[in-house]
Design an enzyme around this catalytic site. Structure first.
Site, PDB file in Angstrom:
ATOM      1  N   HIS A 111      11.607   1.684   5.023  1.00 36.14           N
ATOM      2  CA  HIS A 111      11.195   0.552   6.237  1.00 36.14           C
ATOM      3  C   HIS A 111      12.164   0.937   7.327  1.00 36.14           C
ATOM      4  CE1 HIS A 111       8.667  -2.492   3.820  1.00 36.14           C
ATOM      5  NE2 HIS A 111       7.986  -1.348   4.086  1.00 36.14           N
ATOM      6  N   LYS A 117      -0.452  -1.144 -10.242  1.00 36.00           N
ATOM      7  CA  LYS A 117       0.004  -2.098  -9.110  1.00 36.00           C
ATOM      8  C   LYS A 117      -0.310  -3.666  -9.655  1.00 36.00           C
ATOM      9  CE  LYS A 117       0.840  -3.629  -4.564  1.00 36.00           C
ATOM     10  NZ  LYS A 117       0.664  -3.275  -3.210  1.00 36.00           N
ATOM     11  N   GLU A 126       2.176   6.937  -2.315  1.00 38.17           N
ATOM     12  CA  GLU A 126       2.507   5.573  -2.967  1.00 38.17           C
ATOM     13  C   GLU A 126       1.860   6.078  -4.546  1.00 38.17           C
ATOM     14  OE1 GLU A 126       3.796   2.996  -1.914  1.00 38.17           O
ATOM     15  OE2 GLU A 126       3.073   2.649   0.208  1.00 38.17           O
ATOM     16  N   HIS A 180       3.640   5.410   7.323  1.00 43.13           N
ATOM     17  CA  HIS A 180       4.307   4.714   6.321  1.00 43.13           C
ATOM     18  C   HIS A 180       4.627   5.308   5.067  1.00 43.13           C
ATOM     19  CE1 HIS A 180       5.488   1.317   3.467  1.00 43.13           C
ATOM     20  NE2 HIS A 180       4.405   1.650   2.714  1.00 43.13           N
ATOM     21  N   HIS A 216      11.284   1.752  -0.434  1.00 47.41           N
ATOM     22  CA  HIS A 216      10.833   1.212   0.900  1.00 47.41           C
ATOM     23  C   HIS A 216      11.986   0.494   1.627  1.00 47.41           C
ATOM     24  CE1 HIS A 216       6.892   1.743  -0.858  1.00 47.41           C
ATOM     25  NE2 HIS A 216       6.325   1.074   0.110  1.00 47.41           N
ATOM     26  N   ARG A 251       8.317  -7.184  -9.697  1.00 52.08           N
ATOM     27  CA  ARG A 251       7.601  -6.645  -8.270  1.00 52.08           C
ATOM     28  C   ARG A 251       8.399  -5.730  -7.489  1.00 52.08           C
ATOM     29  NH1 ARG A 251       2.471  -9.230  -4.605  1.00 52.08           N
ATOM     30  NH2 ARG A 251       2.433  -7.484  -3.530  1.00 52.08           N
ATOM     31  N   LYS A 273      -0.363  -9.461  -0.636  1.00 51.21           N
ATOM     32  CA  LYS A 273       0.692  -9.465   0.685  1.00 51.21           C
ATOM     33  C   LYS A 273      -0.029  -9.226   1.849  1.00 51.21           C
ATOM     34  CE  LYS A 273       5.163  -8.326  -1.534  1.00 51.21           C
ATOM     35  NZ  LYS A 273       6.259  -7.139  -1.474  1.00 51.21           N
ATOM     36  N   ASN A 281       8.948  -1.603  -4.473  1.00 49.16           N
ATOM     37  CA  ASN A 281       9.511  -1.183  -3.508  1.00 49.16           C
ATOM     38  C   ASN A 281      10.278   0.103  -3.266  1.00 49.16           C
ATOM     39  OD1 ASN A 281       8.612  -3.685  -2.616  1.00 49.16           O
ATOM     40  ND2 ASN A 281      10.610  -4.870  -2.968  1.00 49.16           N
ATOM     41  N   ARG A 292      -6.138 -23.024   8.154  1.00 46.30           N
ATOM     42  CA  ARG A 292      -5.220 -23.258   6.834  1.00 46.30           C
ATOM     43  C   ARG A 292      -5.776 -22.410   5.739  1.00 46.30           C
ATOM     44  NH1 ARG A 292      -5.357 -28.393   8.747  1.00 46.30           N
ATOM     45  NH2 ARG A 292      -3.426 -28.912   9.995  1.00 46.30           N
ATOM     46  N   GLU A 310       7.265 -11.856  -6.050  1.00 45.03           N
ATOM     47  CA  GLU A 310       8.476 -10.929  -6.203  1.00 45.03           C
ATOM     48  C   GLU A 310       9.653 -11.497  -6.315  1.00 45.03           C
ATOM     49  OE1 GLU A 310       8.076  -7.922  -3.237  1.00 45.03           O
ATOM     50  OE2 GLU A 310      10.105  -8.110  -2.841  1.00 45.03           O
TER      51      GLU A 310
HETATM   52  N1  LIG Z   1       0.224  -5.398   1.866  1.00 44.11           N
HETATM   53  C1  LIG Z   1       0.708  -4.410   1.028  1.00 44.11           C
HETATM   54  O1  LIG Z   1       1.267  -4.642  -0.064  1.00 44.11           O
HETATM   55  C2  LIG Z   1       0.840  -3.118   1.462  1.00 44.11           C
HETATM   56  C3  LIG Z   1       1.409  -1.990   0.932  1.00 44.11           C
HETATM   57  C4  LIG Z   1       1.401  -0.682   1.325  1.00 44.11           C
HETATM   58  C5  LIG Z   1       1.554  -0.290   2.694  1.00 44.11           C
HETATM   59  N2  LIG Z   1       1.095  -1.749   3.483  1.00 44.11           N
HETATM   60  C6  LIG Z   1       0.926  -1.519   4.899  1.00 44.11           C
HETATM   61  O2  LIG Z   1      -0.420  -0.497   5.254  1.00 44.11           O
HETATM   62  C7  LIG Z   1      -0.113   0.167   6.593  1.00 44.11           C
HETATM   63  C8  LIG Z   1      -0.300   1.574   6.404  1.00 44.11           C
HETATM   64  O3  LIG Z   1      -1.793   1.560   5.891  1.00 44.11           O
HETATM   65  P1  LIG Z   1      -2.633   2.860   5.917  1.00 44.11           P
HETATM   66  O4  LIG Z   1      -1.677   4.089   5.706  1.00 44.11           O
HETATM   67  O5  LIG Z   1      -3.713   2.690   5.353  1.00 44.11           O
HETATM   68  O6  LIG Z   1      -2.581   2.946   7.611  1.00 44.11           O
HETATM   69  P2  LIG Z   1      -3.722   2.646   8.690  1.00 44.11           P
HETATM   70  O7  LIG Z   1      -4.331   1.281   8.509  1.00 44.11           O
HETATM   71  O8  LIG Z   1      -3.088   2.806  10.152  1.00 44.11           O
HETATM   72  O9  LIG Z   1      -4.860   3.860   8.675  1.00 44.11           O
HETATM   73  C9  LIG Z   1      -4.613   4.902   9.069  1.00 44.11           C
HETATM   74  C10 LIG Z   1      -5.301   5.740   9.965  1.00 44.11           C
HETATM   75  O10 LIG Z   1      -6.603   6.268   9.591  1.00 44.11           O
HETATM   76  C11 LIG Z   1      -7.660   5.483  10.289  1.00 44.11           C
HETATM   77  N3  LIG Z   1      -8.712   5.435   9.298  1.00 44.11           N
HETATM   78  C12 LIG Z   1      -8.648   4.542   8.369  1.00 44.11           C
HETATM   79  N4  LIG Z   1      -9.807   4.886   7.384  1.00 44.11           N
HETATM   80  C13 LIG Z   1     -10.344   5.955   7.906  1.00 44.11           C
HETATM   81  C14 LIG Z   1     -11.648   6.666   7.305  1.00 44.11           C
HETATM   82  N5  LIG Z   1     -12.194   6.436   6.124  1.00 44.11           N
HETATM   83  N6  LIG Z   1     -11.674   7.747   8.217  1.00 44.11           N
HETATM   84  C15 LIG Z   1     -11.139   8.200   9.209  1.00 44.11           C
HETATM   85  N7  LIG Z   1     -10.069   7.401   9.749  1.00 44.11           N
HETATM   86  C16 LIG Z   1      -9.725   6.289   9.039  1.00 44.11           C
HETATM   87  C17 LIG Z   1      -7.180   4.259  10.752  1.00 44.11           C
HETATM   88  O11 LIG Z   1      -7.785   3.996  11.997  1.00 44.11           O
HETATM   89  C18 LIG Z   1      -5.652   4.966  11.056  1.00 44.11           C
HETATM   90  O12 LIG Z   1      -5.672   5.439  12.365  1.00 44.11           O
HETATM   91  C19 LIG Z   1       1.298  -0.126   6.924  1.00 44.11           C
HETATM   92  O13 LIG Z   1       1.446  -1.233   7.763  1.00 44.11           O
HETATM   93  C20 LIG Z   1       2.122  -0.478   5.752  1.00 44.11           C
HETATM   94  O14 LIG Z   1       3.169  -1.535   5.764  1.00 44.11           O
HETATM   95  C21 LIG Z   1       1.132  -2.814   3.008  1.00 44.11           C
HETATM   96 ZN   LIG Z   2       4.052   1.235   0.697  1.00 41.96          ZN
END
Ligand SMILES: NC(=O)c1ccc[n+]([C@@H]2O[C@H](COP(=O)([O-])OP(=O)(O)OC[C@H]3O[C@@H](n4cnc5c(N)ncnc54)[C@H](O)[C@@H]3O)[C@@H](O)[C@H]2O)c1
Ligand SMILES: [Zn+2]
Length: 311
Positions: free
Chosen positions: A236, A211, A167, A248, A232, A225, A125, A229, A103, A221
């Protein structure tokens, strides 16, 4: 944000979230690169590394279940803290595991991609994708802290760095015209220098500030907030349409171009906005259109997404 955090993560984590055991969650790319260093920063604390498979396709209910089961099988109880060591995917999945494990237990974010440093680690999030769309299962769960060491960017693939810049450009577009131009004019340096340029630290800090400021005013949101988006709703939909072949950041780059054009046509953005947004994204080496699909294709995909104006 600091250049010396990796070696201090154990002590820093314990100082914000004291616990009996620490579960470091990472992915199959980041684990081999940084797992040992981060583990050893925990010295003689009870700590263990859990690895999920990398990639958006694994941001799933199945991964969340397997992760939770392995943490339980390793004997972790309520007196545990999760450390999310990785990009946005690790952050979202590990954060959701923390939100739901017995929980809810505390977690800290240790972002290793630019995307995670400037965006996904901030705001609480968490969640996973469902077959019906992105991020449809999740929870708001704020991290106890976010520790960002720009040195992680030294090993990040170029394409991933550019995706994170989407971003950053978004933050400029929605909140700070001066920041938008400063980023636009320094894109080549930002890309070439990785985490090493002092400018990159300033960018990370300013994006976090923008942010965090929005989230602090509207955590759940209900209004403001939604500004985060930008790009997005369409982004998305595009991610789902191309079956996550685009990153992304790449999908929201196309989304921002389309949404800026719509905003201009609707008279709610100043003339020239769409061109300025597209120009910055092009300079960052990001895609700005998706010729393979028609407007109606994208609209249909958007209708089934959460951040939707038609669904
Ligand atoms: N929670 C939120 O508010 C929020 C906001 C924006 C995006 N997101 C989410 O985040 C995700 C995308 O995140 P991302 O772009 O970081 O992708 P990711 O987590 O897939 O990382 C990108 C790639 O880089 C690799 N990697 C990570 N760090 C590394 C490093 N230092 N050196 C070498 N390789 C490395 C990872 O293994 C992966 O293959 C999406 O699912 C998106 O929806 C969430
Ligand atoms: Zn995003």
């Amino acid at each position: 944000v600091g250049d010396d955090l990796i070696e201090r993560l154990g002590q820093l984590t314990a100082s914000v979230a004291a616990a009996h055991s620490f579960a470091i969650v990472t992915d199959s790319n980041v684990g081999p690169l940084y797992g040992e260093r981060v583990l050893s920063s925990f010295a003689d604390r009870r700590v263990r590394l859990f690895t999920i498979p990398a990639g958006e396709a694994n941001k799933s209910v199945a991964t969340w279940t397997e992760l939770t089961d392995s943490i339980l099988a390793a004997g972790f109880g309520r007196d545990s803290v999760i450390v999310a060591l990785g990009g946005g995917i690790v952050g979202d999945v590990a954060g959701f595991a923390a939100a739901t494990f017995m929980r809810g237990i505390p977690y800290v974010q240790v972002p290793t991609t630019l995307m995670a440093m400037v965006d996904s680690s901030i705001g609480g999030k968490t969640g996973v994708n469902a077959p019906a769309g992105k991020n449809l299962i999740g929870a708001f769960h704020q991290p106890a802290a976010v520790f960002t060491d720009p040195r992680f960017l030294g090993t990040l693939p170029d394409r991933e760095l550019r995706a994170g810049l989407a971003e950053v450009i978004k933050h400029g577009a929605i909140a700070d015209a001066g920041y938008f131009s400063a980023v636009r004019n320094n894109l080549p340096e930002l890309i070439a220098s990785r985490g090493a340029a002092p400018m990159m630290r300033e960018v990370i800090a300013r994006s976090i500030e923008i942010k965090a400021n929005v989230v602090a005013r509207d955590e759940r949101e209900t209004g403001l907030r939604k500004i985060l988006n930008f790009g997005h709703t369409i982004g998305h939909a595009i991610e789902a349409l191309v079956n996550y072949e685009l990153l992304h950041g790449e999908a929201i780059s196309i989304g921002m171009c389309a949404e800026a054009r719509i905003a201009e046509r609707a008279g709610i953005a100043a003339p020239g906005t769409a061109d300025a947004v597209r120009d910055a994204l092009t300079l960052a080496g990001l895609p700005t259109e998706l010729p393979r699909f028609s407007g109606p294709d994208i609209l249909n995909a958007a209708a089934s997404q959460k951040k939707s104006w038609v669904g």
